[in-house]
Design a protein around this motif. Structure first.
Motif, short mmCIF file in Angstrom:
data_model
loop_
_atom_site.label_atom_id
_atom_site.label_comp_id
_atom_site.label_asym_id
_atom_site.label_seq_id
_atom_site.Cartn_x
_atom_site.Cartn_y
_atom_site.Cartn_z
N VAL A 20 0.84 -1.20 0.00
CA VAL A 20 0.00 0.00 0.00
C VAL A 20 0.87 1.25 0.00
O VAL A 20 0.55 2.24 -0.66
N GLY A 21 1.97 1.20 0.74
CA GLY A 21 2.86 2.35 0.78
C GLY A 21 3.44 2.68 -0.59
O GLY A 21 3.54 3.86 -0.97
N LYS A 22 3.80 1.64 -1.35
CA LYS A 22 4.32 1.87 -2.69
C LYS A 22 3.24 2.42 -3.62
O LYS A 22 3.50 3.29 -4.45
N LEU A 50 0.72 4.21 -2.65
CA LEU A 50 0.48 5.59 -2.21
C LEU A 50 1.52 6.53 -2.82
O LEU A 50 1.19 7.62 -3.30
N LEU A 51 2.78 6.10 -2.82
CA LEU A 51 3.84 6.92 -3.41
C LEU A 51 3.60 7.13 -4.91
O LEU A 51 3.74 8.25 -5.41
N GLY A 66 -2.96 10.45 -3.84
CA GLY A 66 -2.85 9.57 -2.68
C GLY A 66 -4.16 8.88 -2.35
O GLY A 66 -4.20 7.66 -2.11
N LEU A 83 -5.25 4.71 -2.64
CA LEU A 83 -5.87 3.91 -1.58
C LEU A 83 -7.15 3.25 -2.08
O LEU A 83 -7.43 2.10 -1.75
#
Length: 248
Positions: free
Chosen positions: A2-4, A6-7, A78, A82
């Motif tokens: 998820v972090g990737k 989001l970036l 962002g 998600l």
């Protein structure tokens, strides 16, 4: 994971903001300047003193606009990432590009087109300061209803698939969404504060430019984000394939 995502979403949003800034400078700001000139002339005709300029127009149309659209684009990117992370694998067998494009198109319709059909954007010289709270509240209420109607219509489509098939179920869901939006837009109050003397052509061009800015934002995010995710997946698959070959 998820972090990737989001970036990548924020990077796509920043790119969208830069493209939107370029478009706004060429297609939007000239109309804003004309609207401000109209307002100043109308105030002078009424004998009213010009309001002090807290921030220069040069700053507003330059650094201020650039900062605003880039931050706006990054935030949207962002949130979009998600939403993509939640929908990926849950919405049929769509790949990253197809799903990203579909989500962006749905967001553009629900968050931009539908609210602006009822409460379109107005240039600076239009609107009563005393009703700004009411107008803002109604606009965001229209967005909330549009999102809720979209979610409901998707659920209707999902339940109708087994009985009517994919294509007909999509038509049923679309008709449900249109019916709900039509009823809500008829029920909500109409606000028209455009002065009779305001140039109709200027108003039209301003509103088209406002929609154009949103179109650039959502198109860029939808296409670029999907491409970034797909490229990342291909790289990961290539790495796993190379690893298996090394062990054979």
């Amino acid at each position: 994971m998820v972090g990737k995502l989001l970036l990548r979403g924020m990077l796509a949003g920043i790119a969208a903001g830069l493209l939107t800034f370029a478009f706004a400078r060429v297609a939007g700001e000239p109309h804003v300047n004309q609207a401000i000139s109209f307002e100043e002339k109308a105030a002078a005709a009424r004998g009213e003193a010009a309001e002090p300029e807290l921030v220069s127009r040069e700053t507003q149309a330059g650094l201020g606009l650039l900062t605003g659209v880039v931050v706006y684009g990054a935030a949207l990117g962002g949130l979009f990432s998600l939403t993509f992370a939640y929908a990926y694998g849950r919405v049929g067998k769509l790949g990253p590009r197809a799903l990203s494009a579909a989500l962006a198109a749905a967001a553009f319709i629900a968050l931009v087109i539908v609210p602006n059909l009822k409460y379109p954007a107005n240039p600076p010289s239009i609107g009563d300061p005393e009703t700004i709270g009411q107008r803002t509240g109604l606009f965001f209420l229209m967005i909330a209803i549009s999102i809720a109607a979209l979610v409901f219509s998707l659920k209707v489509r999902g339940r109708a698939v087994a009985r009517f098939g994919q294509w007909n179920a999509a038509i049923v869901g679309g008709l449900v969404y249109v019916a709900i939006i039509a009823a809500v837009q008829i029920a909500l109050p109409t606000i028209n504060e455009v002065p009779d003397a305001f140039p109709a052509t200027l108003l039209w061009h301003f509103r088209v430019a406002a929609i154009g800015m949103q179109l650039i934002v959502w198109t860029t995010i939808g296409l670029l984000f999907g491409w970034l995710v797909e490229r990342s997946e291909r790289a990961q698959q290539g790495g796993r394939a190379a690893g298996k070959s090394a062990w054979q």
